[in-house]
Design a protein around this motif. Structure first.
Motif, short mmCIF file in Angstrom:
data_model
loop_
_atom_site.label_atom_id
_atom_site.label_comp_id
_atom_site.label_asym_id
_atom_site.label_seq_id
_atom_site.Cartn_x
_atom_site.Cartn_y
_atom_site.Cartn_z
N LYS A 124 1.72 6.68 -6.99
CA LYS A 124 0.52 7.58 -7.28
C LYS A 124 1.10 9.11 -6.91
CE LYS A 124 -3.43 4.82 -7.30
NZ LYS A 124 -4.83 4.62 -7.00
N SER A 125 1.93 9.08 -5.95
CA SER A 125 2.17 10.78 -5.75
C SER A 125 3.16 11.21 -6.60
CB SER A 125 2.99 10.62 -4.21
OG SER A 125 4.21 10.08 -4.42
N ARG B 87 1.17 4.00 -2.88
CA ARG B 87 0.80 5.41 -2.31
C ARG B 87 1.94 6.38 -3.01
NH1 ARG B 87 0.02 4.96 2.95
NH2 ARG B 87 -2.05 4.69 2.77
N TRP B 88 3.01 5.75 -2.91
CA TRP B 88 4.34 6.77 -3.21
C TRP B 88 4.28 6.83 -4.91
CZ3 TRP B 88 8.48 4.56 -6.29
CH2 TRP B 88 9.65 5.38 -6.46
N THR C 136 -5.88 4.95 -2.22
CA THR C 136 -4.49 4.37 -2.67
C THR C 136 -4.80 3.21 -3.53
OG1 THR C 136 -3.46 5.12 -0.79
CG2 THR C 136 -2.18 3.43 -2.07
N VAL D 149 0.83 -1.09 -0.10
CA VAL D 149 -0.06 -0.02 0.13
C VAL D 149 0.93 1.19 -0.13
CG1 VAL D 149 -1.85 1.53 1.34
CG2 VAL D 149 -1.88 -1.23 1.24
N GLU D 150 1.92 1.16 0.81
CA GLU D 150 2.77 2.35 0.84
C GLU D 150 3.50 2.68 -0.39
OE1 GLU D 150 5.88 2.97 4.13
OE2 GLU D 150 4.66 1.57 5.03
N GLY E 275 -6.04 2.08 2.84
CA GLY E 275 -5.64 2.20 1.66
C GLY E 275 -6.60 2.43 0.61
N ASP F 101 -8.68 5.72 1.65
CA ASP F 101 -8.00 6.94 1.07
C ASP F 101 -7.74 6.92 -0.22
OD1 ASP F 101 -5.60 5.78 0.63
OD2 ASP F 101 -4.66 6.32 2.46
#
Ligand SMILES: NC(=O)N[C@@H](CC(=O)O)C(=O)O
Ligand SMILES: [Zn+2]
Length: 405
Positions: A224-225, A221-222, A276, A217-218, A271, A274
């Protein structure tokens, strides 16, 4: 023909009126779309057929499913994807959108005829070697470059096979206690890290199948950022069940990727909440009694999902109907490029919809499922919420909780 469903009126397959005053206790949702379904036809019709899987899908509230390519023969040519697509049309219970294999025979060595599958009557846009990871980074790069031309997407089963040799369940204390070889989180995360970088480099669309760890998930998220074109799915079972269920060696809980820890389950829910993780996909994986009801080590991984998915998502994420419509209909339809699905319930839209009774209680009986297989992890469990009716282009495929065909 005019049909009145509480607040929604359908005429000739289209929503013609929505009357909020007439809203009753039932919830209307856009027809659900599954991005990850194993239908087993051709090849293992004893476990599932396009028709039995379509019926299970309709009963689960689905109006479209994406059929994974790991059939026998593998769906790696225009001929096989057209066959699956045609069988779906004949069954007529949901739209069956075939997924094409990335590599010939899922062998991981040679790109399949992606263009021919895209140009076929089945109009394939999603390609996946699911069940196997596209392991060679050069081949993965080529696949991403190839599908970029027609806005296709590569759906990766993220598993570094060199780290999962002989693996039987999640690596950790429970595996150590049970004496089973572990499938470490890093095997999933290493491939996700590599592939989001490749997708960013190529500028192509990458989808991550059945995300199962907090670290994944992290990473997503990264990615997508960074603005990379990465999407991800989580299964209902990974939102609810944990590795502890393996303690009695009941192979119904054996699945790939494996059930993980409570901390992973909570991270997956966060995730999804939010954004993600984009969507919920069932990874409906029917297996015959011989393949599943045997010793843990020999059992095939995978569990049924279509007929229970919505109730499990409501149970784990709460009755957030707008978000559920996004996770289970709009987002997967968009990722798969299914123009006829995923629309909000609005006047003028095609009447693909699901009527859900959030208060109905039912006990899961594996022998009563429409699937040809019985490997549900929810056997005997009381679930709250059940699909009352499903409409495909205004025609009922399910009424009063029963398939119309
Ligand atoms: N999920 C599973 O455990 N099994 C799937 C393959 C897959 O989705 O990886 C299957 O085809 O049975
Ligand atoms: Zn998979």
């Amino acid at each position: 023909m005019i049909t009145n469903l509480g607040e929604i009126t359908i005429e000739d397959g289209v929503i013609v009126r929505i009357d909020p005053d007439k809203k009753g206790p039932l919830v209307a949702l856009p027809g659900l779309v599954d991005l990850h379904t194993h239908l087993r036809e051709p090849g293992r019709e004893d476990a599932e057929t396009v028709e039995s899987g379509s019926r299970a899908a309709a009963l689960g509230g689905y109006t479209a499913v994406c059929a994974m390519a790991n059939t026998s023969p593998v769906a790696d040519t225009a001929g096989v994807v057209e066959q699956v697509w045609r069988l779906g049309r004949e069954a007529g219970l949901v739209d069956v959108q075939p997924i094409g294999a990335v590599t010939v025979g899922l062998g991981g060595e040679q790109l399949a005829e992606l263009g021919a599958m895209a140009d076929s009557a089945a109009r394939v846009r999603v390609f996946s070697d699911d069940g196997h990871c596209v392991h060679d980074p050069r081949l993965m790069r080529r696949a991403l470059e190839y599908v970029k031309a027609f806005d296709g997407v590569i759906a990766q089963h993220a598993e570094e096979p060199r780290l999962t040799t002989g693996a039987q369940m999640n690596e950790g204390d429970v595996a150590a206690r049970l004496g089973l070889t572990g499938w470490p989180a890093v095997a999933e995360e290493a491939i996700i890290a590599r592939d989001v970088l490749l997708a960013g480099h190529v500028g192509a669309r990458l989808h991550i199948c059945h995300v199962s760890t907090a670290g994944s998930v992290e990473l997503i998220r990264w990615a997508k950022s960074k603005g990379w074109r990465v999407t991800a799915e989580v299964t209902p079972h990974h939102l609810l069940l944990t590795e502890d269920l393996a303690v009695d060696y009941d192979p119904v809980y054996k699945v790939n990727p494996p059930l993980r820890t409570e901390a992973d389950v909570l991270a997956l829910r966060r995730g999804l909440q939010d954004g993600t993780i984009d969507c919920v996909a069932t990874d409906h994986a029917p297996h015959s009694v011989e393949d599943k009801e045997c010793e843990w080590a020999y059992a095939r991984p995978g569990m049924l999902g279509l007929e229970t998915a919505l109730a499990i998502v409501v149970q784990t994420m709460g009755p957030q109907w707008d978000r559920i419509a996004d996770w289970m209909s709009a987002a997967p339809a968009k990722i798969a490029g299914l123009a006829g699905h995923g629309h909000p319930l609005q006047v003028g839209q095609v009447a693909n919809l699901t009527i859900f009774d959030p208060d109905a209680r039912w006990t899961v009986d594996p022998t009563a499922l429409a699937s040809r297989s019985r490997n549900t992890p929810y056997a005997g469990m009381e679930l709250r919420g059940r699909v009352e009716a499903t409409y495909l282009r205004g025609e009922p495929t399910v009424l009063n909780g029963k398939a119309t065909r």
